[in-house]
Design a protein around this motif. Structure first.
Motif, short mmCIF file in Angstrom:
data_model
loop_
_atom_site.label_atom_id
_atom_site.label_comp_id
_atom_site.label_asym_id
_atom_site.label_seq_id
_atom_site.Cartn_x
_atom_site.Cartn_y
_atom_site.Cartn_z
N VAL A 12 0.83 -0.91 0.04
CA VAL A 12 -0.06 -0.09 -0.27
C VAL A 12 0.79 1.04 0.19
CG1 VAL A 12 -1.74 1.36 1.28
CG2 VAL A 12 -1.82 -1.06 1.16
N ASN A 13 0.84 2.06 -1.07
CA ASN A 13 1.52 3.08 -1.19
C ASN A 13 0.98 4.48 -0.47
OD1 ASN A 13 3.20 5.21 -1.92
ND2 ASN A 13 2.98 5.12 -4.26
N LYS A 14 1.33 5.00 0.69
CA LYS A 14 0.95 6.05 1.39
C LYS A 14 1.78 7.16 1.39
CE LYS A 14 -2.37 3.34 4.24
NZ LYS A 14 -2.96 3.26 5.45
N ALA A 17 0.23 10.87 0.73
CA ALA A 17 -0.38 11.45 1.86
C ALA A 17 0.64 11.57 2.84
CB ALA A 17 -1.30 10.10 2.77
N THR A 18 1.65 10.96 3.31
CA THR A 18 2.71 11.47 4.00
C THR A 18 3.25 12.97 3.53
OG1 THR A 18 3.41 9.20 4.37
CG2 THR A 18 4.94 10.76 5.19
N THR A 93 -8.11 3.91 1.38
CA THR A 93 -7.43 5.24 2.35
C THR A 93 -6.01 5.58 1.22
OG1 THR A 93 -6.20 3.53 3.62
CG2 THR A 93 -8.15 4.88 4.38
N ASP A 94 -5.53 4.69 0.40
CA ASP A 94 -4.47 4.92 -0.25
C ASP A 94 -4.72 5.29 -1.67
OD1 ASP A 94 -5.45 2.01 -0.70
OD2 ASP A 94 -3.59 1.68 -1.77
N TYR A 96 -5.21 7.58 -4.09
CA TYR A 96 -5.07 9.19 -4.36
C TYR A 96 -5.77 9.76 -5.38
CZ TYR A 96 -2.11 7.95 -8.53
OH TYR A 96 -1.64 7.35 -9.86
N TYR A 156 -5.60 7.72 10.05
CA TYR A 156 -5.28 7.38 8.52
C TYR A 156 -4.18 6.19 8.79
CZ TYR A 156 -3.58 7.57 3.39
OH TYR A 156 -3.21 7.14 2.17
N TYR A 157 -3.24 6.38 9.71
CA TYR A 157 -2.24 5.32 9.86
C TYR A 157 -2.62 4.15 10.92
CZ TYR A 157 0.83 8.59 6.93
OH TYR A 157 1.25 9.25 6.26
#
Length: 221
Positions: A12-14, A17-18, A93-94, A96, A156-157
Motif C-alpha cells: 500500500v503506497n501512502k 499522503a505522507t 485510504t491509499d 490518491y 489514517y495510519y
C-alpha cells in the motif's frame, strides 16, 4: 522436493499522503514562526472571539495567513472525507485518485459558493456584510481544519474502529457551525435585523440548501 509458494505481497503506497501531511505541518510551522502573534490568537478560536475582533478587516480574506490556513483546511477536510468514504467501503485510504477528486470538488464547491455569495451581496447592497460573514466563516473552518489535521494523521495510519469518532467529529462540526452563526448574529445584530428577509434567504439558499443537496447526492449515489 522443495515446493516454492509464491505469495503475492500487496504494498500500500501512502507516500503521497505522507507528503501532504508533511506539507501541511510545514505550512503551520511557517505560520507559527512568521505570524507568531496572530497564530497564537488563532489557536484560541475554540473558546475566544478575540481573533475575529482583531483581524476583522475584510482585507484579511486575501492575506497569506488566511490563504495558507485555507490550504490546511482543504487538505484536512479532504482527508476526513476520504477516511469517511473508505470506512463505508466506497474507496481505499491509499487511493490518491479519489483524494484528488475530493479535494478538487471541495475547492470548486467552496470557491463557487464564495463567488455566488459575493454576487448576491452586491445585488442586495450588502457586499461588505457578506465579506465579513465570509471572513468569520473562513476563520472558524480553518481552525476546524487545523484541529482535524492531527486526528486525520492518527486515523489514517491506524486501523481502528472509528465509526464513533466520525460521528463525534461530524456532531462537533455541526455544533461549531451553529456557534459560528450565533457569533455572526451577535456581532452584526443591528445590520441583520435591518435586512432580516435577505439574511433568512441567504441562510436557506447558500448555507442550508447546498449541504442538503450534497448529502442527498452522496446518499443516493
Amino acid at each position: 522436493m522443495n515446493i516454492m509458494l509464491s505469495i503475492e505481497r500487496v504494498l500500500v503506497n501512502k507516500d503521497w499522503a505522507t507528503l501532504l501531511f508533511v506539507l501541511a505541518t510545514a505550512i503551520i510551522a511557517l505560520n507559527k514562526t512568521i505570524f507568531s502573534v496572530r497564530f497564537n490568537e488563532f489557536i484560541k478560536l475554540g473558546y475566544s472571539e478575540k481573533y475575529n475582533k482583531i483581524y476583522k478587516d475584510t482585507n484579511n480574506l486575501l492575506s497569506w495567513f488566511t490563504i495558507s490556513m485555507f490550504v490546511i483546511q482543504l487538505i484536512s477536510f479532504s482527508f476526513f472525507i476520504l477516511l469517511f468514504l473508505s470506512y463505508f467501503n466506497y474507496t481505499k485510504t491509499d487511493n490518491y485518485i479519489t483524494y484528488i477528486q475530493v479535494i478538487t470538488f471541495l475547492f470548486v464547491f467552496i470557491l463557487s459558493k464564495f463567488l455566488i455569495e459575493k454576487i448576491i451581496g452586491t445585488a442586495i447592497d450588502s457586499e461588505s456584510l457578506v465579506d465579513k460573514f465570509n471572513l468569520i466563516k473562513v476563520n472558524y473552518r480553518a481552525f476546524l481544519g487545523f484541529i482535524l489535521l492531527p486526528i486525520n494523521i492518527v486515523l489514517y495510519y491506524n486501523s481502528w474502529p472509528i465509526k464513533e469518532v466520525f460521528y463525534i467529529i461530524l456532531t462537533i462540526f455541526l455544533l461549531y457551525n451553529v456557534f459560528t452563526y450565533y457569533f455572526l448574529v451577535k456581532t452584526y445584530q443591528k445590520t441583520i435585523l435591518s435586512k432580516l428577509f435577505y439574511f433568512i434567504l441567504y441562510l436557506c439558499t447558500l448555507e442550508i440548501a447546498p449541504y442538503y443537496f450534497m448529502y442527498y447526492w452522496v446518499t443516493k449515489n
